[in-house]
Design a protein around this motif. Structure first.
Motif, PDB file in Angstrom:
ATOM      1  N   UNK A   1      47.886  37.785  44.593  1.00  0.00           N
ATOM      2  CA  UNK A   1      48.269  39.048  43.944  1.00  0.00           C
ATOM      3  C   UNK A   1      49.335  39.787  44.740  1.00  0.00           C
ATOM      4  N   UNK A   2      49.216  39.803  46.064  1.00  0.00           N
ATOM      5  CA  UNK A   2      50.070  40.669  46.884  1.00  0.00           C
ATOM      6  C   UNK A   2      51.244  39.931  47.505  1.00  0.00           C
ATOM      7  N   UNK A   3      51.393  38.661  47.219  1.00  0.00           N
ATOM      8  CA  UNK A   3      52.341  37.827  47.964  1.00  0.00           C
ATOM      9  C   UNK A   3      53.786  38.284  47.850  1.00  0.00           C
ATOM     10  N   UNK A   4      54.194  38.804  46.697  1.00  0.00           N
ATOM     11  CA  UNK A   4      55.611  39.148  46.535  1.00  0.00           C
ATOM     12  C   UNK A   4      55.756  40.387  45.671  1.00  0.00           C
ATOM     13  N   UNK A   5      55.147  41.485  46.141  1.00  0.00           N
ATOM     14  CA  UNK A   5      55.221  42.742  45.399  1.00  0.00           C
ATOM     15  C   UNK A   5      55.776  43.835  46.302  1.00  0.00           C
ATOM     16  N   UNK A   6      56.200  44.911  45.674  1.00  0.00           N
ATOM     17  CA  UNK A   6      56.754  46.044  46.410  1.00  0.00           C
ATOM     18  C   UNK A   6      55.674  47.024  46.848  1.00  0.00           C
ATOM     19  N   UNK A   7      54.561  47.020  46.102  1.00  0.00           N
ATOM     20  CA  UNK A   7      53.525  48.022  46.331  1.00  0.00           C
ATOM     21  C   UNK A   7      52.163  47.454  45.956  1.00  0.00           C
ATOM     22  N   UNK A   8      51.149  47.789  46.758  1.00  0.00           N
ATOM     23  CA  UNK A   8      49.779  47.376  46.481  1.00  0.00           C
ATOM     24  C   UNK A   8      48.880  48.602  46.465  1.00  0.00           C
ATOM     25  N   UNK A   9      48.047  48.698  45.439  1.00  0.00           N
ATOM     26  CA  UNK A   9      46.976  49.690  45.428  1.00  0.00           C
ATOM     27  C   UNK A   9      45.664  48.984  45.749  1.00  0.00           C
ATOM     28  N   UNK A  10      45.004  49.417  46.803  1.00  0.00           N
ATOM     29  CA  UNK A  10      43.652  48.933  47.114  1.00  0.00           C
ATOM     30  C   UNK A  10      42.675  49.849  46.395  1.00  0.00           C
ATOM     31  N   UNK A  11      41.856  49.270  45.506  1.00  0.00           N
ATOM     32  CA  UNK A  11      40.915  50.066  44.703  1.00  0.00           C
ATOM     33  C   UNK A  11      39.545  49.399  44.692  1.00  0.00           C
ATOM     34  N   UNK A  12      39.122  48.893  45.849  1.00  0.00           N
ATOM     35  CA  UNK A  12      37.809  48.255  45.941  1.00  0.00           C
ATOM     36  C   UNK A  12      36.740  49.329  46.151  1.00  0.00           C
ATOM     37  N   UNK A  13      35.477  48.887  46.238  1.00  0.00           N
ATOM     38  CA  UNK A  13      34.348  49.798  46.339  1.00  0.00           C
ATOM     39  C   UNK A  13      34.493  50.751  47.529  1.00  0.00           C
ATOM     40  N   UNK A  14      34.029  51.996  47.355  1.00  0.00           N
ATOM     41  CA  UNK A  14      34.163  53.042  48.380  1.00  0.00           C
ATOM     42  C   UNK A  14      33.180  52.798  49.523  1.00  0.00           C
ATOM     43  N   UNK A  15      33.495  51.810  50.340  1.00  0.00           N
ATOM     44  CA  UNK A  15      32.691  51.423  51.502  1.00  0.00           C
ATOM     45  C   UNK A  15      33.638  51.069  52.626  1.00  0.00           C
ATOM     46  N   UNK A  16      33.404  51.616  53.807  1.00  0.00           N
ATOM     47  CA  UNK A  16      34.291  51.330  54.926  1.00  0.00           C
ATOM     48  C   UNK A  16      34.431  49.831  55.184  1.00  0.00           C
ATOM     49  N   UNK A  17      33.325  49.076  55.312  1.00  0.00           N
ATOM     50  CA  UNK A  17      33.488  47.635  55.580  1.00  0.00           C
ATOM     51  C   UNK A  17      34.247  46.903  54.475  1.00  0.00           C
ATOM     52  N   UNK A  18      33.959  47.243  53.214  1.00  0.00           N
ATOM     53  CA  UNK A  18      34.637  46.572  52.104  1.00  0.00           C
ATOM     54  C   UNK A  18      36.124  46.895  52.107  1.00  0.00           C
ATOM     55  N   UNK A  19      36.452  48.167  52.315  1.00  0.00           N
ATOM     56  CA  UNK A  19      37.860  48.565  52.300  1.00  0.00           C
ATOM     57  C   UNK A  19      38.626  47.993  53.498  1.00  0.00           C
ATOM     58  N   UNK A  20      38.031  48.028  54.673  1.00  0.00           N
ATOM     59  CA  UNK A  20      38.751  47.516  55.839  1.00  0.00           C
ATOM     60  C   UNK A  20      39.008  46.019  55.720  1.00  0.00           C
ATOM     61  N   UNK A  21      38.037  45.279  55.181  1.00  0.00           N
ATOM     62  CA  UNK A  21      38.251  43.837  54.980  1.00  0.00           C
ATOM     63  C   UNK A  21      39.362  43.594  53.965  1.00  0.00           C
ATOM     64  N   UNK A  22      39.324  44.346  52.861  1.00  0.00           N
ATOM     65  CA  UNK A  22      40.356  44.171  51.835  1.00  0.00           C
ATOM     66  C   UNK A  22      41.733  44.522  52.364  1.00  0.00           C
TER      67      UNK A  22
END
Length: 327
Positions: A89-110
């Motif tokens: 998904x992110x390999x060749x884009x100008x911008x990424x929105x991270x919208x995973x579950x509101x959890x520190x471990x989940x967000x930091x991994x993503x």
């Protein structure tokens, strides 16, 4: 792209949304409808494809209800693609929105996966509701391209988006994201990097006080909702708290806080900044326009006329819509 990964300032044309659930899906719809090609990334290709189909079908239903412009579903069918993985998904884009579950471990991994796979010049935004951006930035390679981009729920219909740079975020990254939000029909507002930012700090403060009133047996939840939606919450649909205060008169606010503090103590005592403004004789429109906002006294009559007409229109709109189903 420069050797250090600095952006050129070009408009964002390709984006990815990682986390294609309710919020991520709405964000993806808005970006695609703004003319951006969007890749959906999720835990696997099947989840991403299911989200793509869901978002197109949803757009078709919203078109039929008159809530999306005609042709929106066709735009999404052209602009959205399901990626085989987060990295794809992110390999060749100008911008990424991270919208995973509101959890520190989940967000930091993503965020670690996103920043490792994305180009060095790819801007990365987190849709966190409350986690400080500086804290999340520790998981991001090249954190100077990282910032908070906090959409409100439901993403297609709520205008405001909080833009939260950390201390290391590059200014050009902020400016490019703000421009993208405006293209998507949103109102980007840059705020400080502090837990809860502005929207949720205010929202959760109100919610906590509402729950306290229920705990104290003073009102039922249904009564509180009626008061809020038909009193000060009605005004908040059109004006922020400082505009409302300056129109009402800050001396009234100060006097009311005095009464509240006599019962509830420091929790509801007048803020020092309010007492200072009132002490200087700046009471809002009644004192010539100065309060927390520097309202032009010459525009007082026009502002009041706008306020009254807007409240009338809002009241008529609510009557046409009728009560919310089930409430």
């Amino acid at each position: 792209m420069t050797p250090t990964g600095e952006t050129t300032g070009a408009a964002i044309e390709r984006a990815a949304v990682v986390g294609s659930g309710y919020m991520g899906g709405g964000i993806a719809q808005m970006l695609a409808l703004a003319g951006v090609d969007v890749a959906l990334g999720d835990v696997d290709a099947e989840r991403a494809e299911a989200a793509r189909v869901r978002l197109i079908d949803e757009a078709r239903r919203l078109e039929g209800a008159g809530l999306f412009d005609a042709g929106s579903a066709e735009v999404l069918s052209t602009r959205l693609r399901a990626a085989t993985s987060v990295e794809d998904a992110v390999a060749d884009v100008d911008y990424v929105t991270e919208a995973v579950f509101e959890s520190r471990p989940v967000k930091t991994e993503a965020l670690a996966r996103i920043s490792a796979a994305a180009r060095p010049d790819t801007i990365i935004g987190s849709n966190t509701s409350a986690i400080p951006i500086g804290e999340l930035a520790a998981s991001v390679t090249l954190p100077e391209r990282f910032l908070g981009v906090h959409w409100m729920n439901p993403a297609p219909f709520i205008p405001g988006v909080e833009i939260i740079p950390s201390e290391s975020t590059r200014e050009d990254a902020v400016l490019r994201v703000e421009e993208l939000m405006r293209r998507a029909g949103k109102v980007p507002v840059r705020v400080a990097d502090t837990p809860g930012f502005v929207a949720n700090r205010l929202q959760f403060a109100l919610y906590k006080e509402a729950v306290r009133i229920v705990e104290e047996g003073l009102a039922a939840p249904e009564q509180i909702d009626l008061i809020v939606s038909n009193a000060f919450g009605f005004r908040l649909a059109l004006f922020g708290p400082f505009a409302i205060g300056d129109m009402a008169g800050l001396d009234v606010y100060a006097a009311s806080y005095e009464t509240l503090a006599s019962v509830y103590g420091e929790r509801l005592a007048a803020p020092d900044a309010l007492l200072s403004v009132v002490g200087e004789g700046n009471l809002g429109l009644k004192s010539g326009g100065r309060g927390f906002l520097d309202i032009d006294p010459e525009k007082k009559d026009a502002l009041v006329a706008y306020r009254d007409a807007a409240y009338r229109e809002l009241d008529q709109l609510r009557k046409r819509l009728g009560p919310p189903p089930g409430l």
